[in-house]
Design a protein around this motif. Structure first.
Motif, PDB file in Angstrom:
ATOM      1  N   SER A  25       0.852  -1.186   0.000  1.00 50.66           N
ATOM      2  CA  SER A  25       0.000   0.000   0.000  1.00 50.66           C
ATOM      3  C   SER A  25       0.889   1.237   0.000  1.00 50.66           C
ATOM      4  O   SER A  25       1.957   1.246   0.591  1.00 50.66           O
ATOM      5  CB  SER A  25      -0.934   0.017   1.214  1.00 50.66           C
ATOM      6  OG  SER A  25      -0.194   0.057   2.412  1.00 50.66           O
ATOM      7  N   THR A  28       3.500   1.049  -5.680  1.00 48.66           N
ATOM      8  CA  THR A  28       3.208  -0.058  -6.557  1.00 48.66           C
ATOM      9  C   THR A  28       4.324  -1.083  -6.548  1.00 48.66           C
ATOM     10  O   THR A  28       5.500  -0.742  -6.404  1.00 48.66           O
ATOM     11  CB  THR A  28       2.998   0.434  -8.006  1.00 48.66           C
ATOM     12  OG1 THR A  28       2.801  -0.689  -8.860  1.00 48.66           O
ATOM     13  CG2 THR A  28       4.215   1.228  -8.501  1.00 48.66           C
ATOM     14  N   LEU A  29       3.929  -2.347  -6.678  1.00 50.44           N
ATOM     15  CA  LEU A  29       4.916  -3.418  -6.728  1.00 50.44           C
ATOM     16  C   LEU A  29       5.503  -3.609  -8.123  1.00 50.44           C
ATOM     17  O   LEU A  29       6.389  -4.430  -8.311  1.00 50.44           O
ATOM     18  CB  LEU A  29       4.304  -4.736  -6.254  1.00 50.44           C
ATOM     19  CG  LEU A  29       4.044  -4.833  -4.746  1.00 50.44           C
ATOM     20  CD1 LEU A  29       3.397  -6.166  -4.409  1.00 50.44           C
ATOM     21  CD2 LEU A  29       5.333  -4.664  -3.965  1.00 50.44           C
ATOM     22  N   ASP A  30       4.996  -2.879  -9.096  1.00 50.43           N
ATOM     23  CA  ASP A  30       5.531  -2.995 -10.445  1.00 50.43           C
ATOM     24  C   ASP A  30       7.016  -2.651 -10.458  1.00 50.43           C
ATOM     25  O   ASP A  30       7.458  -1.729  -9.779  1.00 50.43           O
ATOM     26  CB  ASP A  30       4.805  -2.036 -11.386  1.00 50.43           C
ATOM     27  CG  ASP A  30       3.372  -2.439 -11.613  1.00 50.43           C
ATOM     28  OD1 ASP A  30       2.660  -1.695 -12.303  1.00 50.43           O
ATOM     29  OD2 ASP A  30       2.973  -3.500 -11.112  1.00 50.43           O
ATOM     30  N   SER A  53       8.901  -8.453 -10.157  1.00 54.67           N
ATOM     31  CA  SER A  53       7.515  -8.117 -10.497  1.00 54.67           C
ATOM     32  C   SER A  53       7.379  -7.602 -11.918  1.00 54.67           C
ATOM     33  O   SER A  53       6.269  -7.541 -12.454  1.00 54.67           O
ATOM     34  CB  SER A  53       6.951  -7.097  -9.511  1.00 54.67           C
ATOM     35  OG  SER A  53       7.727  -5.919  -9.507  1.00 54.67           O
ATOM     36  N   ASN A  74       0.047  -7.996 -10.193  1.00 47.92           N
ATOM     37  CA  ASN A  74       0.356  -6.563 -10.203  1.00 47.92           C
ATOM     38  C   ASN A  74      -0.919  -5.722 -10.169  1.00 47.92           C
ATOM     39  O   ASN A  74      -0.924  -4.622  -9.607  1.00 47.92           O
ATOM     40  CB  ASN A  74       1.202  -6.213 -11.424  1.00 47.92           C
ATOM     41  CG  ASN A  74       2.637  -6.718 -11.298  1.00 47.92           C
ATOM     42  OD1 ASN A  74       3.032  -7.254 -10.268  1.00 47.92           O
ATOM     43  ND2 ASN A  74       3.416  -6.566 -12.354  1.00 47.92           N
ATOM     44  N   ASN A  77      -1.613  -5.477  -6.720  1.00 43.29           N
ATOM     45  CA  ASN A  77      -0.471  -5.025  -5.923  1.00 43.29           C
ATOM     46  C   ASN A  77      -0.112  -6.027  -4.821  1.00 43.29           C
ATOM     47  O   ASN A  77       0.190  -5.645  -3.683  1.00 43.29           O
ATOM     48  CB  ASN A  77      -0.755  -3.659  -5.291  1.00 43.29           C
ATOM     49  CG  ASN A  77       0.416  -2.701  -5.441  1.00 43.29           C
ATOM     50  OD1 ASN A  77       1.280  -2.868  -6.292  1.00 43.29           O
ATOM     51  ND2 ASN A  77       0.447  -1.701  -4.571  1.00 43.29           N
TER      52      ASN A  77
END
Length: 132
Positions: A25, A28-30, A53, A74, A77
């Protein structure tokens, strides 16, 4: 607030399965390297599994190959760790961690050599207990 939150731990019998989740949170996990780590009492921290990722490349510790699977979503997230055929020695707290904007080899080193790279975010962990 920027954070990682793990969930999915619990009590399971030997040979059973659990799926851990790591939700991000505030960021972003990108395009990050995400890892699952554990540290049993009296032992060094172990990189259990890591994933890139951006392209889905993965790494697994020898002790979990063929039994654990790491995956990413993704859109939500979230990174998952599916743990099958669990053994009592797997009992400990599992943490997820993220390194932002990693280099090409960061994901593998992150897992193979915990502590080599500084981690940008750690979760607070989720407890896994494998017991009859």
């Amino acid at each position: 607030q920027l954070q990682l939150v793990e969930s999915g731990g619990g009590l399971v019998q030997p040979g059973g399965s659990l799926r851990l989740s790591c939700a991000a949170s505030g960021f972003t996990l990108d395009y990050n390297a995400i890892g699952w780590f554990r540290q049993a009492p009296g032992k060094e921290r172990e990189g259990v599994s890591c994933i890139s990722s951006s392209d889905g490349r993965t790494y697994y510790a020898d002790s979990v190959k063929g039994r654990f699977t790491v995956s990413r979503d993704n859109a939500n997230n979230t990174v998952y760790l599916q743990m099958n055929r669990l053994k009592p020695v797997a009992s400990t707290v599992y943490y997820c961690a993220a390194i932002l904007k990693p280099g090409i080899s960061t994901m593998q080193v992150m897992c193979a050599m915990p502590g080599y790279y500084s981690i940008d975010y750690w979760g607070k962990g989720t407890l896994v207990t494998v017991s009859a």
